[in-house]
Motif scaffolding. Structure first.
Motif, PDB file in Angstrom:
ATOM      1  N   VAL A 182       0.855  -1.188   0.000  1.00 47.18           N
ATOM      2  CA  VAL A 182       0.000   0.000   0.000  1.00 47.18           C
ATOM      3  C   VAL A 182       0.892   1.239   0.000  1.00 47.18           C
ATOM      4  CG1 VAL A 182      -1.871  -1.163   1.230  1.00 47.18           C
ATOM      5  CG2 VAL A 182      -0.125   0.055   2.537  1.00 47.18           C
ATOM      6  N   ASN A 183       0.255   2.389   0.068  1.00 40.82           N
ATOM      7  CA  ASN A 183       0.992   3.647   0.137  1.00 40.82           C
ATOM      8  C   ASN A 183       1.224   4.048   1.585  1.00 40.82           C
ATOM      9  OD1 ASN A 183       1.219   5.067  -2.719  1.00 40.82           O
ATOM     10  ND2 ASN A 183      -0.724   3.970  -2.666  1.00 40.82           N
ATOM     11  N   ASP A 184       2.442   4.500   1.881  1.00 43.26           N
ATOM     12  CA  ASP A 184       2.734   5.001   3.222  1.00 43.26           C
ATOM     13  C   ASP A 184       2.241   6.450   3.326  1.00 43.26           C
ATOM     14  OD1 ASP A 184       4.639   6.754   2.154  1.00 43.26           O
ATOM     15  OD2 ASP A 184       6.340   5.897   3.243  1.00 43.26           O
ATOM     16  N   PRO A 185       2.455   7.140   4.452  1.00 43.93           N
ATOM     17  CA  PRO A 185       1.911   8.502   4.592  1.00 43.93           C
ATOM     18  C   PRO A 185       2.371   9.486   3.522  1.00 43.93           C
ATOM     19  CG  PRO A 185       2.576   7.650   6.725  1.00 43.93           C
ATOM     20  CD  PRO A 185       3.074   6.669   5.720  1.00 43.93           C
ATOM     21  N   LEU A 186       3.515   9.219   2.899  1.00 43.67           N
ATOM     22  CA  LEU A 186       4.031  10.108   1.853  1.00 43.67           C
ATOM     23  C   LEU A 186       3.878   9.495   0.465  1.00 43.67           C
ATOM     24  CD1 LEU A 186       7.254  11.421   3.642  1.00 43.67           C
ATOM     25  CD2 LEU A 186       5.131  12.685   3.183  1.00 43.67           C
ATOM     26  N   HIS A 187       2.959   8.543   0.333  1.00 42.46           N
ATOM     27  CA  HIS A 187       2.633   7.901  -0.943  1.00 42.46           C
ATOM     28  C   HIS A 187       3.809   7.134  -1.541  1.00 42.46           C
ATOM     29  CE1 HIS A 187      -1.547   9.040  -1.738  1.00 42.46           C
ATOM     30  NE2 HIS A 187      -1.274  10.117  -1.041  1.00 42.46           N
ATOM     31  N   ARG A 188       4.594   6.491  -0.679  1.00 41.58           N
ATOM     32  CA  ARG A 188       5.605   5.560  -1.132  1.00 41.58           C
ATOM     33  C   ARG A 188       5.125   4.145  -0.834  1.00 41.58           C
ATOM     34  NH1 ARG A 188      10.192   8.481   2.440  1.00 41.58           N
ATOM     35  NH2 ARG A 188       8.697   7.669   3.959  1.00 41.58           N
ATOM     36  N   LYS A 189       5.552   3.200  -1.629  1.00 40.66           N
ATOM     37  CA  LYS A 189       5.086   1.829  -1.446  1.00 40.66           C
ATOM     38  C   LYS A 189       5.677   1.208  -0.177  1.00 40.66           C
ATOM     39  CE  LYS A 189       2.560   1.831  -5.083  1.00 40.66           C
ATOM     40  NZ  LYS A 189       1.082   1.878  -4.910  1.00 40.66           N
ATOM     41  N   VAL A 190       4.834   0.516   0.563  1.00 41.39           N
ATOM     42  CA  VAL A 190       5.252  -0.140   1.796  1.00 41.39           C
ATOM     43  C   VAL A 190       4.374  -1.371   1.999  1.00 41.39           C
ATOM     44  CG1 VAL A 190       3.660   1.207   3.238  1.00 41.39           C
ATOM     45  CG2 VAL A 190       5.712   0.225   4.258  1.00 41.39           C
ATOM     46  N   ASN A 191       4.919  -2.405   2.611  1.00 39.03           N
ATOM     47  CA  ASN A 191       4.122  -3.585   2.938  1.00 39.03           C
ATOM     48  C   ASN A 191       3.438  -3.378   4.285  1.00 39.03           C
ATOM     49  OD1 ASN A 191       4.623  -5.321   0.691  1.00 39.03           O
ATOM     50  ND2 ASN A 191       6.692  -5.683   1.465  1.00 39.03           N
ATOM     51  N   ALA A 192       2.154  -3.642   4.324  1.00 41.17           N
ATOM     52  CA  ALA A 192       1.382  -3.489   5.559  1.00 41.17           C
ATOM     53  C   ALA A 192       0.486  -4.702   5.745  1.00 41.17           C
ATOM     54  CB  ALA A 192       0.546  -2.212   5.513  1.00 41.17           C
ATOM     55  N   SER A 193       0.133  -4.978   6.997  1.00 34.38           N
ATOM     56  CA  SER A 193      -0.676  -6.163   7.304  1.00 34.38           C
ATOM     57  C   SER A 193      -1.877  -5.803   8.174  1.00 34.38           C
ATOM     58  CB  SER A 193       0.174  -7.206   8.044  1.00 34.38           C
ATOM     59  OG  SER A 193       1.295  -7.594   7.288  1.00 34.38           O
ATOM     60  N   TYR A 194      -2.886  -6.635   8.102  1.00 32.04           N
ATOM     61  CA  TYR A 194      -4.038  -6.520   8.991  1.00 32.04           C
ATOM     62  C   TYR A 194      -4.563  -7.914   9.279  1.00 32.04           C
ATOM     63  CZ  TYR A 194      -7.159  -7.217   4.931  1.00 32.04           C
ATOM     64  OH  TYR A 194      -7.803  -7.735   3.831  1.00 32.04           O
ATOM     65  N   LEU A 195      -5.375  -8.026  10.316  1.00 35.93           N
ATOM     66  CA  LEU A 195      -5.920  -9.316  10.737  1.00 35.93           C
ATOM     67  C   LEU A 195      -7.276  -9.537  10.096  1.00 35.93           C
ATOM     68  CD1 LEU A 195      -5.709 -11.784  12.721  1.00 35.93           C
ATOM     69  CD2 LEU A 195      -6.966 -10.375  14.362  1.00 35.93           C
ATOM     70  N   TYR A 196      -7.477 -10.734   9.525  1.00 38.48           N
ATOM     71  CA  TYR A 196      -8.779 -11.033   8.922  1.00 38.48           C
ATOM     72  C   TYR A 196      -9.245 -12.424   9.320  1.00 38.48           C
ATOM     73  CZ  TYR A 196     -12.609 -11.565   5.662  1.00 38.48           C
ATOM     74  OH  TYR A 196     -13.858 -11.758   5.132  1.00 38.48           O
ATOM     75  N   SER A 197     -10.472 -12.509   9.795  1.00 37.98           N
ATOM     76  CA  SER A 197     -11.114 -13.776  10.112  1.00 37.98           C
ATOM     77  C   SER A 197     -12.167 -14.061   9.047  1.00 37.98           C
ATOM     78  CB  SER A 197     -11.770 -13.718  11.496  1.00 37.98           C
ATOM     79  OG  SER A 197     -12.580 -14.864  11.695  1.00 37.98           O
ATOM     80  N   ALA A 198     -11.883 -15.030   8.192  1.00 38.91           N
ATOM     81  CA  ALA A 198     -12.828 -15.368   7.122  1.00 38.91           C
ATOM     82  C   ALA A 198     -14.117 -15.946   7.697  1.00 38.91           C
ATOM     83  CB  ALA A 198     -12.181 -16.353   6.153  1.00 38.91           C
ATOM     84  N   SER A 199     -14.007 -16.742   8.767  1.00 37.40           N
ATOM     85  CA  SER A 199     -15.198 -17.376   9.339  1.00 37.40           C
ATOM     86  C   SER A 199     -16.150 -16.351   9.952  1.00 37.40           C
ATOM     87  CB  SER A 199     -14.795 -18.406  10.398  1.00 37.40           C
ATOM     88  OG  SER A 199     -14.096 -17.791  11.465  1.00 37.40           O
ATOM     89  N   LYS A 200     -15.583 -15.295  10.535  1.00 34.03           N
ATOM     90  CA  LYS A 200     -16.415 -14.266  11.150  1.00 34.03           C
ATOM     91  C   LYS A 200     -16.574 -13.034  10.260  1.00 34.03           C
ATOM     92  CE  LYS A 200     -15.613 -15.546  15.975  1.00 34.03           C
ATOM     93  NZ  LYS A 200     -15.002 -16.848  15.741  1.00 34.03           N
ATOM     94  N   LYS A 201     -15.898 -13.050   9.120  1.00 29.84           N
ATOM     95  CA  LYS A 201     -15.937 -11.918   8.172  1.00 29.84           C
ATOM     96  C   LYS A 201     -15.606 -10.601   8.878  1.00 29.84           C
ATOM     97  CE  LYS A 201     -19.076 -14.021   4.848  1.00 29.84           C
ATOM     98  NZ  LYS A 201     -20.308 -13.867   4.027  1.00 29.84           N
TER      99      LYS A 201
END
Length: 380
Positions: free
Chosen positions: A65-84
Motif C-alpha cells: 500500500v501507500n505510506d503517509p508520503l505515498h511511497r510503497k510499503v508492505n502493511a498487514s491486517y488481521l482477517y477472520s474469514a469465518s467471522k468476516k
C-alpha cells in the motif's frame, strides 16, 4: 473455584498470553481445585492484533500500500474469514513510525494507505471492520482514506485534491458518486480513546500535529483546514462533526470515519471486551486477575484495568503489575483485593523486564499460597 486471567501486555516484556500462562503455572503449583480461563485484553494500541487473533481465529493479510508520503510499503491486517471480521491498525500504513524524523510533516501526509487496507478487507467479504487509529502521521481528516474508497475531493475551480493535510483548506466539494459499493454493508467500529473535538485549541491540529512535525504556522493552517472541512461537510451533508467526542482523534480521522464510513467511535478496551464476550464469561467467576507493565495515573483512563474494573460484579480482583507508580491515596481508589509488584523481587528494572515471566510466576505462587484461594495442594 473459577479464576479469569485478563491482563494487558507488559510492554517490552510479556504478551498478554504469556502473562496468562505464567499466572496459570504459578497457581497450579499450589492449588488443584481451580478452573482458570484466559481472556487476554488490549486497549486498541500495541498488542491488540495478537489478542484479537486469539478470539477471532484470524490470519494476517499482507499487501503493498501507500505510506503517509505515498511511497510503497508492505502493511498487514488481521482477517477472520469465518467471522468476516477485520482488524486494521491505521499505523500499519499511515503511522508516524513509518517516517524518519525529518520526513514528518502533516501538511503532506495522507491516510490513503489505510483506505487501501480497508478496500482489501472489503474485497475479501468483510462485514465487520474494527479500526485502530492510534499512532498516526497524518492530519487530513480522513480524506486520504476516503479517496482510496472512491470519494473524490475538489477545490472551488473543480481541481481534484489528493487528500493531504494541506488540501483541507482548499476543499469546496465532496463527490460521492463513485464510493465503494460495499461500504454500506459493513459495520465499522473505531477504537478511539480520546475525546478531542475536530478543531480549536483542544482539537486535532493544536494538540497532536506538533508531535507529527508541524511548526506553529502549520498548526494554524491545519486548524483552519479542519474548520473548512467541517463547513463543507455541514453544507453538503448537514453534519456538524465538531461537537462529536473523538472527532479530532488521529488528525481528524475520527471525524472522517464517522462521515465516510458511518463508523461508531468506541473505547478500545470496550471493543475488545465485546469481541471476547468478556462480561458474559466472567459472570460466575470468583476472582479476576489482571495487570499491566506499569500501574500509574493513566491506568484508570480508558486502559485495560479500567475496563476490567468497570465489568466487576462481585468478583474479587487481583492486580499483578511490573511497577506501581501510584500514591497510597491513589491506590485506595482502586477496589483491589490483592496487589503484587513483580519488580520488588528483581535486582533492577532491566532484570525485572528481562525476567518478567519468572518473577510473575513467582508472584502467582505467592498469591496461591496466601490462603486467599482456598486450600493448597496436598504435597505429600
Amino acid at each position: 473455584m473459577k479464576i479469569i486471567i485478563a491482563p494487558d501486555k507488559f510492554k517490552g516484556s510479556l504478551t498478554g498470553m504469556e502473562f496468562c500462562s505464567a499466572i496459570e503455572e504459578g497457581i497450579k503449583k499450589h492449588i488443584d481445585d481451580v478452573v482458570m480461563v484466559k481472556l487476554p485484553l488490549a486497549d486498541g494500541g500495541d498488542g491488540t492484533v495478537e489478542v484479537l487473533k486469539y478470539y477471532l481465529d484470524g490470519e494476517m493479510i499482507s499487501l503493498e500500500v501507500n505510506d503517509p508520503l505515498h511511497r510503497k510499503v508492505n502493511a498487514s491486517y488481521l482477517y477472520s474469514a469465518s467471522k468476516k471480521t477485520a482488524f486494521i491498525e491505521m499505523s500499519a500504513a499511515s503511522g508516524i513510525r513509518l517516517l524518519k524524523e525529518e520526513e514528518a510533516n502533516p501538511m503532506l501526509t495522507s491516510t490513503y494507505g489505510t483506505g487501501e487496507l480497508i478496500a482489501d478487507a472489503l474485497k475479501r467479504g468483510a462485514t465487520h471492520i474494527i479500526l485502530g487509529i492510534g499512532g498516526s502521521a497524518t492530519n487530513d481528516a480522513g480524506m486520504g482514506m476516503a479517496r482510496a474508497l472512491g470519494y473524490r475531493f475538489f477545490d472551488s475551480n473543480r481541481k481534484e485534491l489528493e487528500g493531504k493535510g494541506e488540501d483541507m483548506i482548499r476543499l469546496d466539494f465532496i463527490d460521492t458518486s463513485a464510493v465503494h459499493y460495499a461500504l454500506k454493508k459493513v459495520k465499522f467500529e473505531v477504537a478511539c480513546d480520546v475525546d478531542n473535538p475536530l478543531y480549536g485549541i483542544n482539537g486535532a491540529a493544536h494538540i497532536y500535529s506538533p508531535q507529527k512535525g508541524a511548526s506553529p504556522d502549520m498548526v494554524a493552517q491545519l486548524d483552519n483546514g479542519l474548520i473548512r472541512f467541517n463547513k463543507v461537510v455541514n453544507d453538503q451533508f448537514a453534519m456538524d462533526l465538531q461537537h462529536i467526542k473523538g472527532a479530532g482523534a488521529a488528525g481528524g480521522l475520527g471525524a472522517g470515519c464517522i462521515l465516510f464510513l458511518n463508523a461508531q467511535l468506541n473505547s478500545g478496551i470496550e471493543l475488545i471486551k465485546k469481541v471476547a464476550d468478556f462480561d458474559n464469561k466472567i459472570m460466575d467467576a470468583d476472582w479476576i486477575i489482571t495487570g499491566e507493565g506499569k500501574l500509574d495515573s493513566q491506568t484508570l483512563s480508558g486502559k485495560v484495568i479500567r475496563g476490567v474494573l468497570d465489568a466487576l460484579s462481585g468478583q474479587k480482583l487481583a492486580l499483578f503489575c511490573g511497577l506501581v507508580d501510584l500514591s497510597e491515596e491513589e491506590l485506595k481508589a482502586i477496589p483491589t483485593d490483592y496487589l503484587a509488584q513483580i519488580s520488588s523481587s528483581a535486582k533492577d528494572v532491566k532484570d525485572s523486564m528481562q525476567n518478567a515471566r519468572i518473577y510473575l510466576q513467582m508472584a502467582a505462587e505467592e498469591f496461591a499460597s496466601s490462603g486467599l484461594l482456598g486450600s493448597e495442594k496436598n504435597m505429600y
